[in-house]
Write a protein that holds these residues in place. Structure first.
Motif: not given
Length: 138
Positions: A50-65
């Motif tokens: 769950n923590t890995v998924a949260q970190a990956a979603a945050q990385a995707a969001y930070t890069t895409a925005r």
């Protein structure tokens, strides 16, 4: 031959049985302890996933925005992070939608199971936020 195996079984059962009738307590406690250990390990693996998924979603969001970035670069950032964590998250799907001035990242997957056939709760994270934009100084 059958008599010999029956006598071995009877001897084994006598070793576990005591006069007060509580001879099977030790094996029962061992099995219960092992089951509790497996449950605790599986819960830890699920929380780590769950923590890995949260970190990956945050990385995707930070890069895409980021200014002049794209949805594809956000998906690549999530894929890179998940690949670097090697197996903590399986059956992963990452959807990055960068429309107008909003970015939405939805990541779903599941944790690996210690016991085959035992389903675990799915893991899903969604992050929505604004796209960075450049405004000239007044």
């Amino acid at each position: 031959m059958k008599q010999s195996s029956r006598s071995k079984l009877a001897r084994l059962l006598r070793q576990f049985r005591r006069e007060d009738g509580v001879g099977m307590t030790t094996p029962t406690l061992w099995i219960g302890s092992l089951l509790m250990l497996i449950i605790a390990l599986q819960a830890g693996i699920w929380f780590l996933s769950n923590t890995v998924a949260q970190a990956a979603a945050q990385a995707a969001y930070t890069t895409a925005r980021a200014y002049e970035s794209s949805a594809g670069s956000g998906q690549q950032a999530a894929a890179d992070l998940i690949q670097s964590m090697n197996g903590y998250l399986v059956d992963v799907t990452v959807d990055v939608d960068r429309a107008g001035d909003q970015v939405t990242v939805t990541l779903s997957g599941s944790a690996p199971s210690l016991l085959a056939g035992v389903p675990l709760p799915p893991i899903e994270h969604t992050i929505t936020g604004p796209v960075e934009r450049w405004e000239p100084a007044p």
